[in-house]
Design an enzyme around this catalytic site. Sequence first.
Site, short mmCIF file in Angstrom:
data_model
loop_
_atom_site.label_atom_id
_atom_site.label_comp_id
_atom_site.label_asym_id
_atom_site.label_seq_id
_atom_site.Cartn_x
_atom_site.Cartn_y
_atom_site.Cartn_z
N LEU A 217 0.65 -1.31 -0.07
CA LEU A 217 -0.07 -0.02 -0.17
C LEU A 217 0.74 1.21 0.07
O LEU A 217 1.55 1.60 0.92
CB LEU A 217 -0.97 0.08 1.22
CG LEU A 217 -1.95 1.25 1.52
CD1 LEU A 217 -2.69 1.40 -0.07
CD2 LEU A 217 -2.77 0.95 2.62
N HIS A 218 0.57 2.04 -1.12
CA HIS A 218 1.26 3.27 -0.92
C HIS A 218 0.39 4.37 -1.94
O HIS A 218 -0.14 4.04 -2.82
CB HIS A 218 2.78 3.24 -1.77
CG HIS A 218 2.71 2.76 -3.20
ND1 HIS A 218 2.31 1.36 -3.50
CD2 HIS A 218 2.64 3.48 -4.38
CE1 HIS A 218 2.39 1.21 -4.83
NE2 HIS A 218 2.94 2.49 -5.38
N LEU A 219 0.69 5.51 -2.02
CA LEU A 219 0.21 6.78 -2.75
C LEU A 219 1.36 7.56 -3.17
O LEU A 219 2.61 7.38 -2.65
CB LEU A 219 -0.74 7.59 -1.95
CG LEU A 219 -2.27 7.17 -1.70
CD1 LEU A 219 -2.15 6.23 -0.29
CD2 LEU A 219 -3.15 8.36 -1.24
#
Length: 385
Positions: A217-219
């Site tokens: 999970l990353h933005l």
Amino acid sequence: MAIPHASNETSYLLPPNKEDWEGQGIPDFVYEQEELMMEGVQWPRGALSLLNTPPLSHFDSALCSAWRQRMELGLFRYPLGELPTQTLPGTVGFVAQLNVERGVQRRCPQNIKSVRQEFDPEQFNFNQIRPGEVLFRLHRKQDCSGTVQQEDILVVINVSPLEWGHVLLVPEPARGLPQRLLPGALRAGVEAVLLSSHPGFRVGFNSLGGLASVNHLHLHGYYLAHRLPVEGAPSEPLDPRGRLHVLQALPAPGFLFYTSRPGPDLEALISRVCRATDYLTDCEIAHNLFVTRGAPPGKATSSSALSGVRVILWPRKPSFGIKEGEAFNVALCELAGHLPVKTAQDFSSLTEAAALALIRECLLPPAQAEDVRAALVALIAREEE
């Protein structure tokens, strides 16, 4: 990009000796809700350069000084200079940039086969990054207003940057979260945009199948000193209470969520967006998301009227892996109107019509798009009064 030196920037810099990097620990960037700037951030008149923007915020100074130091230390895959940039002639306002190195040297995408694929600790993930790649930890002080306690988020350099200040916002890596949007991660992304006094700091998310290259999970967050079409694009309400709108204008139709107030209104927006992305993920529908300062929903307006935050969500056809031979690959920034182009030949020959054709290839078929629209409208209608 000219960045002023912050008086306290040393808090986020690495020690001179590389041997000391791992033992230094990760500094905290601590902020309060009062530091979130909903109003007063506008594009300057005249040249679209950071030299003409208001003084950068504490967040901007911390991020940019630490990011610049990592670039000087060679922690990126390539040095990033000023990128050749052009606004494509036409009605859309595409901002095209030539970034040959990213096209050649970025990490190969993982073998992704499903939008709902589980995290695989054997694949590359953010537990494996080198000491020094983490700039700081975002930590919001808890206040007495009843707002949700925000989890800490690591701000990490993207070693294959597409623009200045390109970072990844990563929830605690040891949790092993797959690339599925969660409220805490989205909240951090929206609040990062609101912590910046630069109108061109944007945040985005690519789902699996939406060209996310790492299933952890990353933005993404980065600076682009140019207006984008989605900031003021017109929209139509899909909900009588104004909770969901649709952008029909080019570059691509998408769903618009908007707020101009922090606190409960912002929390409601985050909840709605994540319910929408949960639906898309559960239905194996790839998607991209973009967070930017922008105008209220409704008629087209000057993109200088940045009175709130826009979150745009695009369901799209799944695409696993990088397509070779295309001028650009369609993900979060391309759908918003920012086109990082891979080769000088494509950069010099790219037209608005060609860019739109590439983007249209990634959109859902009309019948499926209409089904998704109806499902999201029904989802929002079920929201508690």
